[in-house]
Design an enzyme around this catalytic site. Structure first.
Site, PDB file in Angstrom:
ATOM      1  N   GLY A   1       0.913  -1.081  -0.014  1.00  0.00           N
ATOM      2  CA  GLY A   1       0.071  -0.117  -0.057  1.00  0.00           C
ATOM      3  C   GLY A   1       0.729   1.265   0.007  1.00  0.00           C
ATOM      4  O   GLY A   1       1.731   1.349   0.619  1.00  0.00           O
ATOM      5  N   ALA A   2       0.664   2.270  -0.859  1.00  0.00           N
ATOM      6  CA  ALA A   2       1.387   3.245  -1.241  1.00  0.00           C
ATOM      7  C   ALA A   2       1.764   3.934   0.110  1.00  0.00           C
ATOM      8  O   ALA A   2       3.223   4.216   0.344  1.00  0.00           O
ATOM      9  CB  ALA A   2       0.862   4.300  -2.065  1.00  0.00           C
TER      10      ALA A   2
ATOM     11  N   ARG B   1      10.077  -0.461  -5.034  1.00  0.00           N
ATOM     12  CA  ARG B   1       9.038  -0.631  -5.757  1.00  0.00           C
ATOM     13  C   ARG B   1       8.863   0.615  -6.550  1.00  0.00           C
ATOM     14  O   ARG B   1       9.102   1.666  -5.985  1.00  0.00           O
ATOM     15  CB  ARG B   1       7.788  -0.912  -4.859  1.00  0.00           C
ATOM     16  CG  ARG B   1       7.529  -2.412  -4.290  1.00  0.00           C
ATOM     17  CD  ARG B   1       6.439  -2.809  -3.954  1.00  0.00           C
ATOM     18  NE  ARG B   1       5.468  -2.958  -4.951  1.00  0.00           N
ATOM     19  CZ  ARG B   1       4.117  -3.385  -4.647  1.00  0.00           C
ATOM     20  NH1 ARG B   1       3.435  -2.986  -3.475  1.00  0.00           N
ATOM     21  NH2 ARG B   1       3.013  -3.744  -5.722  1.00  0.00           N
TER      22      ARG B   1
ATOM     23  N   GLN C   1      -5.691  -9.149  -2.685  1.00  0.00           N
ATOM     24  CA  GLN C   1      -5.612  -7.987  -1.691  1.00  0.00           C
ATOM     25  C   GLN C   1      -7.156  -7.719  -1.269  1.00  0.00           C
ATOM     26  O   GLN C   1      -7.322  -7.374  -0.156  1.00  0.00           O
ATOM     27  CB  GLN C   1      -4.901  -6.605  -2.149  1.00  0.00           C
ATOM     28  CG  GLN C   1      -3.578  -6.820  -2.305  1.00  0.00           C
ATOM     29  CD  GLN C   1      -2.769  -7.112  -3.594  1.00  0.00           C
ATOM     30  OE1 GLN C   1      -3.721  -7.755  -4.320  1.00  0.00           O
ATOM     31  NE2 GLN C   1      -1.827  -6.683  -4.049  1.00  0.00           N
TER      32      GLN C   1
ATOM     33  N   ASP D   1      -1.711   4.810  -6.226  1.00  0.00           N
ATOM     34  CA  ASP D   1      -0.323   4.816  -5.839  1.00  0.00           C
ATOM     35  C   ASP D   1       0.456   6.020  -6.441  1.00  0.00           C
ATOM     36  O   ASP D   1       1.634   6.131  -5.809  1.00  0.00           O
ATOM     37  CB  ASP D   1       0.515   3.579  -6.417  1.00  0.00           C
ATOM     38  CG  ASP D   1      -0.009   2.385  -5.893  1.00  0.00           C
ATOM     39  OD1 ASP D   1      -1.178   1.893  -6.014  1.00  0.00           O
ATOM     40  OD2 ASP D   1       0.733   1.725  -4.722  1.00  0.00           O
TER      41      ASP D   1
ATOM     42  N   ASN E   1      -3.270   2.768  -9.982  1.00  0.00           N
ATOM     43  CA  ASN E   1      -3.561   2.142  -9.026  1.00  0.00           C
ATOM     44  C   ASN E   1      -3.647   0.573  -9.420  1.00  0.00           C
ATOM     45  O   ASN E   1      -3.302   0.254 -10.385  1.00  0.00           O
ATOM     46  CB  ASN E   1      -5.132   2.139  -8.346  1.00  0.00           C
ATOM     47  CG  ASN E   1      -5.524   1.689  -7.122  1.00  0.00           C
ATOM     48  OD1 ASN E   1      -4.514   1.794  -6.157  1.00  0.00           O
ATOM     49  ND2 ASN E   1      -6.562   1.049  -7.015  1.00  0.00           N
ATOM     50  N   LYS E   2      -4.016  -0.447  -8.534  1.00  0.00           N
ATOM     51  CA  LYS E   2      -3.836  -1.911  -8.774  1.00  0.00           C
ATOM     52  C   LYS E   2      -4.493  -2.205 -10.019  1.00  0.00           C
ATOM     53  O   LYS E   2      -5.609  -1.562 -10.445  1.00  0.00           O
ATOM     54  CB  LYS E   2      -4.435  -2.411  -7.552  1.00  0.00           C
ATOM     55  CG  LYS E   2      -4.554  -4.104  -7.487  1.00  0.00           C
ATOM     56  CD  LYS E   2      -3.093  -4.626  -7.885  1.00  0.00           C
ATOM     57  CE  LYS E   2      -2.305  -4.231  -6.890  1.00  0.00           C
ATOM     58  NZ  LYS E   2      -0.872  -4.437  -7.095  1.00  0.00           N
TER      59      LYS E   2
HETATM   60  O1  MRU Z   1       0.403  -3.947  -4.734  1.00  0.00           O
HETATM   61  P1  MRU Z   1      -0.089  -3.116  -3.742  1.00  0.00           P
HETATM   62  O2  MRU Z   1      -0.896  -4.286  -2.659  1.00  0.00           O
HETATM   63  O3  MRU Z   1       0.814  -2.537  -2.737  1.00  0.00           O
HETATM   64  O4  MRU Z   1      -1.061  -2.210  -4.347  1.00  0.00           O
HETATM   65  C1  MRU Z   1      -1.893  -1.173  -3.445  1.00  0.00           C
HETATM   66  C2  MRU Z   1      -2.775  -0.606  -4.208  1.00  0.00           C
HETATM   67  O5  MRU Z   1      -2.883  -0.573  -5.317  1.00  0.00           O
HETATM   68  C3  MRU Z   1      -3.461   0.490  -3.308  1.00  0.00           C
HETATM   69  O6  MRU Z   1      -4.775   0.752  -3.891  1.00  0.00           O
HETATM   70  C4  MRU Z   1      -2.469   1.999  -3.275  1.00  0.00           C
HETATM   71  O7  MRU Z   1      -1.640   1.668  -2.865  1.00  0.00           O
HETATM   72  C5  MRU Z   1      -3.440   2.902  -2.433  1.00  0.00           C
HETATM   73  S1  MRU Z   1      -3.342   2.245  -0.742  1.00  0.00           S
HETATM   74  C6  MRU Z   1      -3.776   3.346   0.140  1.00  0.00           C
END
Ligand code: MRU
Length: 359
Positions: free
Chosen positions: A65-66, A105, A214, A255, A265-266
């Protein structure tokens, strides 16, 4: 429940009491993270005492998560200074660690912002002629300040967005943008927690979020603890739910948000945004100002992490990839600003250009 939680609690929301991460001790302390690779089966912390362990944990999505990876990286740099007694030794450790921490990352800009902020503090401390101990104290104080700020931003996002949630509505979210993705109450889920605390009642649909689940592993776990009703759906089922008129609002995290509002985003978020637009359902991004990258004009400039093919073929008992088959596994996608109804931040619900954030 994870021990020692004096936390970003979400009071009145049942037993959502866990710490995504916590620093234990003074300048020679260690970082505890809740190992998200084990959830929801096991709630177990990993104790990290070396910066390379933090980098690995970030890359494995044990902490993810960012906003959370930004905070973890700040503490990870503090770990680089453990046991340092000489300023030269300390500078050498930082020079060695900063580049690899910053690039652990590529997509979430919070990681870059927080590592850059810690680097600036190191430069200030050096120009202030601080001794080794004082340098390390100032460095740890900055990491703690980053964590507190993250918690404050999460609360602010919740306050900014709570009014968007209508009584009896159904909200779709993708991936996990909750407490697990931050050190506070989350971003997209903070909006939901805040609305729930104000007495609004609603239901959440959580996309399972292939390939690392997730949604079904983390968002479902966290919402269940909070007492907010949640149903998990397969990613491919979202279109059918939109078609039936069963979704009133979409909120996801991000992100990295470019100056024009394009938001990474994801992977799968863009598909949801296109569906939302086709069905005239508002699609919101919830993110702190630390997720904005106003140095880039548009989402085309956002680097998209490419992850291992293993993540695609290993689920469901399949033990080996099919020979001769290619696999592509981009971990994020970019939703154009044209598909976003508003950007929910700690500063309010914004529209581009983001002058408030720039200021
Ligand atoms: O690969 P991840 O699980 O780190 O991806 C996270 C996301 O895509 C979240 O939606 C994003 O980081 C926002 S978290 C507040």
């Amino acid at each position: 429940m994870v021990a020692g939680s004096e936390q970003p609690t979400i009071q009145d929301l049942g037993s959502l009491n866990f710490r995504t991460l916590r620093w234990v001790g003074d300048v020679d302390g260690v970082l505890h993270i809740l190992d998200q690779t084990l959830l929801p089966d096991r709630e177990q912390e990993r104790v990290l005492s070396e910066p390379h362990q933090v980098i690995e944990a970030i890359q494995q999505l044990a902490v993810r998560g960012a906003p959370a990876i930004g905070v973890a990286a700040a503490y990870g740099l503090c770990l680089a200074l453990r046991g340092c007694t000489q300023l030269e030794q300390l500078q050498a450790k930082l020079a060695e660690t900063i580049p690899s921490m910053r690039t652990a990352r590529p997509t979430a800009v919070n990681l870059h912002h927080m590592v850059d902020r810690m680097s600036s503090v190191a430069m200030e401390a050096a120009s202030d002629d601080l001794g080794c101990q004082q340098f390390r104290e100032r460095f740890l104080a900055e990491a703690r300040a980053i964590e507190e700020e993250d918690q404050r931003y999460c609360r602010g996002i919740g306050e900014s967005g709570a009014g968007l949630i209508a009584e009896g509505s159904t909200i779709l979210t993708h991936c996990n943008a909750g407490a697990l993705a931050t050190t506070g109450t989350g971003t997209a889920l903070s909006v939901l927690y805040s609305a729930w605390q104000k007495g609004t009642r609603f239901t959440v649909l959580a996309d399972e979020t292939r390939p690392l689940l997730q949604g079904s592993r983390l968002t479902a776990w966290e919402l269940q603890r909070s007492g907010i009703p949640v149903d998990v759906i397969c990613d491919g089922a979202a279109g059918s739910f939109f078609q039936q008129g069963a979704i009133d609002l979409v909120i996801t995290g991000s992100d990295r948000i470019a100056a024009n509002g394009d938001a990474a985003n994801k992977i799968g978020t863009y598909s949801i945004a296109v569906l939302a637009r086709a069905h005239e359902v508002p699609f919101y991004i919830a993110a702190p100002s630390s997720s904005f990258d106003l140095d880039i004009e548009s989402g085309h400039e956002i680097p998209i992490e490419q992850r291992s093919a293993d993540e695609i073929w290993s689920p469901m008992g399949q033990k080996q990839p099919l020979e001769g088959i290619g696999y592509r596994n981009p971990a994020f996608d970019v939703t154009p600003a044209s598909h976003i109804a508003g950007w929910i931040t700690e500063l309010g619900i914004l529209q581009p250009p983001f002058e408030e954030i720039r200021r």
